[in-house]
Write a protein that holds these residues in place. Structure first.
Motif, PDB file in Angstrom:
ATOM      1  N   ARG A   1       3.572   6.049   2.518  1.00 28.74           N
ATOM      2  CA  ARG A   1       3.925   7.466   2.491  1.00 28.74           C
ATOM      3  C   ARG A   1       3.693   8.102   3.872  1.00 28.74           C
ATOM      4  N   LYS A   2       2.611   7.702   4.531  1.00 27.11           N
ATOM      5  CA  LYS A   2       2.296   8.237   5.858  1.00 27.11           C
ATOM      6  C   LYS A   2       3.103   7.551   6.966  1.00 27.11           C
TER       7      LYS A   2
ATOM      8  N   ASN B   1       0.837  -1.200   0.000  1.00 25.81           N
ATOM      9  CA  ASN B   1       0.000   0.000   0.000  1.00 25.81           C
ATOM     10  C   ASN B   1       0.873   1.251   0.000  1.00 25.81           C
ATOM     11  N   THR B   2       1.005   1.878  -1.156  1.00 22.40           N
ATOM     12  CA  THR B   2       1.900   3.016  -1.320  1.00 22.40           C
ATOM     13  C   THR B   2       1.462   4.217  -0.491  1.00 22.40           C
ATOM     14  N   GLU B   3       0.192   4.530  -0.496  1.00 20.32           N
ATOM     15  CA  GLU B   3      -0.277   5.699   0.244  1.00 20.32           C
ATOM     16  C   GLU B   3      -0.095   5.520   1.748  1.00 20.32           C
TER      17      GLU B   3
ATOM     18  N   ILE C   1       8.344   7.824  -2.746  1.00 27.79           N
ATOM     19  CA  ILE C   1       7.264   7.692  -1.761  1.00 27.79           C
ATOM     20  C   ILE C   1       7.646   8.423  -0.482  1.00 27.79           C
TER      21      ILE C   1
END
Length: 306
Positions: free
Chosen positions: A213-214, A208-210, A245
């Motif tokens: 990122r977080k 899960n890239t998003e 990312i």
């Protein structure tokens, strides 16, 4: 008989996983040893011009940890080191020497220690498992040391992540980077890192890239250490602007590690990061690396002397 050990580079912490998470990367040191009439140490590659070739050599000291356990002296050996991992750079060069030395010694003694015992000895000597566990096991690893041994788990990494390690041309000793850390943290910061380490584990295993990122944010070590690396914020901004990312401090630094989910972008991101360091007057080397799916391994070959 020639015993060869191959050990990968590692990147510890990965942002919020301070002292308990790390990943093995596809950059390898080699150690080759044979019994000899006297101890000889040959070094090729990184550190050939300054690493010691006497009893203070870290590989030899690591071998001694095993021999001391059985109250035996290290025999005379011919040790050849082929180093590709940069030294004092946050890519696990000392962990590679430690793990490699332990495996060499254990094999010379016909493997009296189990793999679990070798790993525990490595973590006890290093003090924390974030580098030695992935160097020994490969892949991404979550681990901690307790009185009964080392509890660890390999995270099933998705194959959509590539890593860019950019190493500025100056050393940063782990001791120096650790000394700038506060001895205590607030409850809020502890909770923040616990949550983000959980997010990081989920992101790496699901791809899960998003979420990744977080998840890379940290409050325990990076802000305290980044002043030791001129251009830290400039390089991070350049990497993210070019498509990374996120970017984290690799171990104690000074290497900065960017994570990419689109490999064709990696070359441009690496160039942007080295250019950002150049704006600070610092030369840097970029390496585009994939995870090493296996950890340290050993090969034995019979050698016929002429």
């Amino acid at each position: 008989m020639r015993i060869s050990v191959y050990v990968p580079a590692t990147s510890a912490n990965l942002g919020p996983g301070f002292d308990c998470m790390g990943i093995a990367l596809d950059l390898w040191n080699e150690l080759h040893v044979e019994r000899s009439e006297q101890t000889i140490i040959d070094i090729d590659g990184v550190g050939a011009d300054f690493l010691p070739r006497d009893e203070s050599n870290l590989v030899l000291q690591s071998m001694r940890l095993v021999y001391d356990r059985f109250q035996l002296p290290v025999p005379p050996i011919h040790l050849r080191m082929i180093n590709r991992i940069p030294i004092a750079a946050g890519l696990g060069s000392s962990a590679a020497a430690l793990v490699g030395g332990l495996l060499l010694a254990n094999n010379l003694l016909d493997s009296p220690l189990s793999r679990a015992q070798v790993l525990r000895l490595a973590v006890l000597d290093e003090g924390h498992p974030d580098n030695v566990a992935p160097a020994f096991l490969g892949g991404a690893v979550l681990a901690y040391l307790h009185e009964d041994g080392v509890t660890h788990v390999n995270l099933p990494l998705r194959d959509n992540f590539t890593f860019i390690a950019v190493t500025p041309d100056f050393p940063l000793l782990t001791e120096t980077a650790r000394n700038v850390l506060e001895p205590t943290v607030t409850r809020a910061d502890a909770v923040f890192n616990i949550a983000h380490a959980g997010f990081l584990t989920a992101a790496l295993t699901t791809g899960n890239t998003e979420l990744l990122r977080k998840a890379l944010h940290d409050r325990l070590h990076q802000d305290a250490r980044k002043h030791l690396i001129p251009g830290f914020d400039r390089v991070r901004q350049a990497a993210k602007a070019t498509g990374a990312i996120g970017i984290v401090l690799s171990g104690a630094g000074p290497t900065l590690l960017a994570i990419v989910d689109h490999p064709p972008r990696a070359t441009d991101i690496a160039a942007a990061m080295t250019a950002a360091f150049a704006q600070e007057g610092i030369t840097a080397t970029a390496r585009i690396l994939t995870p090493a799916q296996i950890g340290a391994y050993t090969h034995t070959k019979m050698v016929i002397k002429q």
